[in-house]
Design a protein around this motif. Sequence first.
Motif, PDB file in Angstrom:
ATOM      1  N   ALA A 180       6.058 -50.644 -52.626  1.00 13.24           N
ATOM      2  CA  ALA A 180       6.008 -50.744 -51.161  1.00 13.24           C
ATOM      3  C   ALA A 180       5.343 -52.044 -50.724  1.00 13.24           C
ATOM      4  CB  ALA A 180       5.261 -49.547 -50.586  1.00 13.24           C
ATOM      5  N   VAL A 181       4.247 -52.421 -51.394  1.00 15.33           N
ATOM      6  CA  VAL A 181       3.568 -53.683 -51.085  1.00 15.33           C
ATOM      7  C   VAL A 181       4.486 -54.864 -51.394  1.00 15.33           C
ATOM      8  CG1 VAL A 181       1.656 -55.198 -51.740  1.00 15.33           C
ATOM      9  CG2 VAL A 181       1.254 -52.746 -51.439  1.00 15.33           C
ATOM     10  N   ALA A 182       5.149 -54.805 -52.548  1.00 18.55           N
ATOM     11  CA  ALA A 182       6.016 -55.912 -52.961  1.00 18.55           C
ATOM     12  C   ALA A 182       7.213 -56.080 -52.024  1.00 18.55           C
ATOM     13  CB  ALA A 182       6.494 -55.690 -54.388  1.00 18.55           C
ATOM     14  N   LEU A 183       7.812 -54.975 -51.586  1.00 18.06           N
ATOM     15  CA  LEU A 183       8.979 -55.110 -50.700  1.00 18.06           C
ATOM     16  C   LEU A 183       8.561 -55.624 -49.326  1.00 18.06           C
ATOM     17  CD1 LEU A 183       9.589 -52.703 -48.366  1.00 18.06           C
ATOM     18  CD2 LEU A 183       9.819 -51.307 -50.414  1.00 18.06           C
ATOM     19  N   ALA A 184       7.335 -55.245 -48.867  1.00 19.51           N
ATOM     20  CA  ALA A 184       6.840 -55.790 -47.604  1.00 19.51           C
ATOM     21  C   ALA A 184       6.651 -57.295 -47.707  1.00 19.51           C
ATOM     22  CB  ALA A 184       5.525 -55.117 -47.216  1.00 19.51           C
ATOM     23  N   ALA A 185       6.119 -57.734 -48.851  1.00 15.71           N
ATOM     24  CA  ALA A 185       5.925 -59.170 -49.063  1.00 15.71           C
ATOM     25  C   ALA A 185       7.257 -59.900 -49.129  1.00 15.71           C
ATOM     26  CB  ALA A 185       5.124 -59.398 -50.345  1.00 15.71           C
ATOM     27  N   SER A 186       8.220 -59.335 -49.862  1.00 21.71           N
ATOM     28  CA  SER A 186       9.518 -59.994 -50.009  1.00 21.71           C
ATOM     29  C   SER A 186      10.299 -60.019 -48.702  1.00 21.71           C
ATOM     30  CB  SER A 186      10.351 -59.302 -51.094  1.00 21.71           C
ATOM     31  OG  SER A 186      10.702 -57.984 -50.707  1.00 21.71           O
ATOM     32  N   ALA A 187       9.973 -59.076 -47.785  1.00 20.66           N
ATOM     33  CA  ALA A 187      10.658 -59.041 -46.488  1.00 20.66           C
ATOM     34  C   ALA A 187       9.970 -59.932 -45.458  1.00 20.66           C
ATOM     35  CB  ALA A 187      10.727 -57.605 -45.969  1.00 20.66           C
ATOM     36  N   GLY A 188       8.916 -60.642 -45.875  1.00 21.22           N
ATOM     37  CA  GLY A 188       8.301 -61.639 -45.008  1.00 21.22           C
ATOM     38  C   GLY A 188       7.161 -61.160 -44.142  1.00 21.22           C
ATOM     39  N   ALA A 189       6.518 -60.048 -44.492  1.00 20.61           N
ATOM     40  CA  ALA A 189       5.425 -59.526 -43.667  1.00 20.61           C
ATOM     41  C   ALA A 189       4.307 -60.548 -43.517  1.00 20.61           C
ATOM     42  CB  ALA A 189       4.880 -58.239 -44.274  1.00 20.61           C
ATOM     43  N   ARG A 190       3.762 -60.629 -42.309  1.00 20.23           N
ATOM     44  CA  ARG A 190       2.663 -61.561 -42.043  1.00 20.23           C
ATOM     45  C   ARG A 190       1.347 -61.037 -42.599  1.00 20.23           C
ATOM     46  NH1 ARG A 190       1.643 -62.530 -35.811  1.00 20.23           N
ATOM     47  NH2 ARG A 190       1.390 -60.252 -35.980  1.00 20.23           N
ATOM     48  N   LEU A 191       1.143 -59.733 -42.491  1.00 25.14           N
ATOM     49  CA  LEU A 191      -0.076 -59.091 -42.993  1.00 25.14           C
ATOM     50  C   LEU A 191       0.312 -57.746 -43.596  1.00 25.14           C
ATOM     51  CD1 LEU A 191      -3.574 -58.834 -41.463  1.00 25.14           C
ATOM     52  CD2 LEU A 191      -2.337 -56.698 -41.904  1.00 25.14           C
ATOM     53  N   ILE A 192      -0.281 -57.418 -44.755  1.00 26.33           N
ATOM     54  CA  ILE A 192      -0.014 -56.145 -45.427  1.00 26.33           C
ATOM     55  C   ILE A 192      -1.345 -55.460 -45.681  1.00 26.33           C
ATOM     56  CG2 ILE A 192       1.032 -55.002 -47.418  1.00 26.33           C
ATOM     57  CD1 ILE A 192       2.648 -57.633 -47.846  1.00 26.33           C
ATOM     58  N   ALA A 193      -1.630 -54.411 -44.922  1.00 22.62           N
ATOM     59  CA  ALA A 193      -2.859 -53.638 -45.104  1.00 22.62           C
ATOM     60  C   ALA A 193      -2.534 -52.382 -45.901  1.00 22.62           C
ATOM     61  CB  ALA A 193      -3.457 -53.260 -43.749  1.00 22.62           C
ATOM     62  N   THR A 194      -3.346 -52.078 -46.903  1.00 24.77           N
ATOM     63  CA  THR A 194      -3.079 -50.927 -47.763  1.00 24.77           C
ATOM     64  C   THR A 194      -4.111 -49.829 -47.545  1.00 24.77           C
ATOM     65  OG1 THR A 194      -4.341 -51.935 -49.585  1.00 24.77           O
ATOM     66  CG2 THR A 194      -1.953 -52.302 -49.544  1.00 24.77           C
ATOM     67  N   VAL A 195      -3.654 -48.593 -47.619  1.00 30.69           N
ATOM     68  CA  VAL A 195      -4.511 -47.417 -47.475  1.00 30.69           C
ATOM     69  C   VAL A 195      -4.284 -46.506 -48.681  1.00 30.69           C
ATOM     70  CG1 VAL A 195      -4.900 -45.308 -46.155  1.00 30.69           C
ATOM     71  CG2 VAL A 195      -4.577 -47.471 -44.963  1.00 30.69           C
TER      72      VAL A 195
END
Length: 380
Positions: A285-300
Amino acid sequence: MSRSRKISVPTTVSAPVRVGHDPRSLARRLKRGEIAVIDRADLDAASAELLADREPICVINVSASLTGRFEARGAARLAARSVPLLDALDRGLIAATDGVVASIDFAVEPDSDGPRAVVMMGSQKTDCRVVDAALIERRVAEAKTAAASRVPRLTASALDLVHRDGPALADGDVVPHLDLDLGGKDVLVVTAGPGFRNQLASLRAVVRDVRPIVIVTGDAANFVAEHHRVDVIVGPLESVSDEVLTRASRVVIHGESSATATTRLGALGVRHVSSDSRLESADLAVALAASAGARLIATVGVDTSIPELADSASGASALLARVAAGPAWIDGRTLARLYRSRWSRLQGWLVVALAGLALAAALALHPHVRDLVSRVTGVG
């Protein structure tokens, strides 16, 4: 003598067994009062917490819960949650059928290595080692002597994953055909790790004000959907309700039978894709958010410290996902401490009230308003 005394369980217990090699997958099927049978050497803390949350009467591991190679925290977490943990001395129990009733006798004479127990399942009898406080302390002490080798081993495992999943991460195509554009957007990734409910609650103001794209793993989907909109679901879907699946904009099948999940999603009319990535679902989930260009990825619900990564069987996966996210990644706990909402609701109403008073005062001083009030009231 026995761990059973410390945690107040009878000397003999009987209950149905629930069997699964992966503790996290098993936790989704495990019911309160059942016996969990797992296969996880060096049981990690996150997996142990998920099992304990289901309140099993006992956990039996057909692998060594503490090998002495790592400071695996799973055994200590189960002890803290008053869940007995046994290490089976042979692997036969992993072949047991779900639902069959097993009896565990804790009133067995200890040997030189500590307390023991016997598991009886039909005609099958399995000797087990009770993982008590003394054994945990001894194995953790052994692991500390090997601490220097943990980080290189973690890095080597991550490099092995790079050979398989690295090209997709580098090309920005970690989940083919997902068609997800997160360019310039903020993303919240939630998985059912230890304490994730409290972490999510601490981010309530952030979610309200920032309105991030919410990506969840299957084990957290139902809970998150009770409080927030869920945009993307990643991972095994057995425990996700039909209602939550139909409300998600995208679903990624991962870590389960694609055929079974596809049949279910097709019947619901839910748009979905499949991924065979070896990353854990939360890390995917983190990797796909990064590959889709997310500006910020906060994890819980994700542990990210080096000791936790080294402790976990999925540490290499987590490490690779963090590298993929780069500077966009932030731990949700850190974000909650840093974030300050510009206006609380109380502050907002206070501003409105003050503005109303100021307007009323200004009008009261205006000659035309005063004249109108005098004519209406006959005063002045």
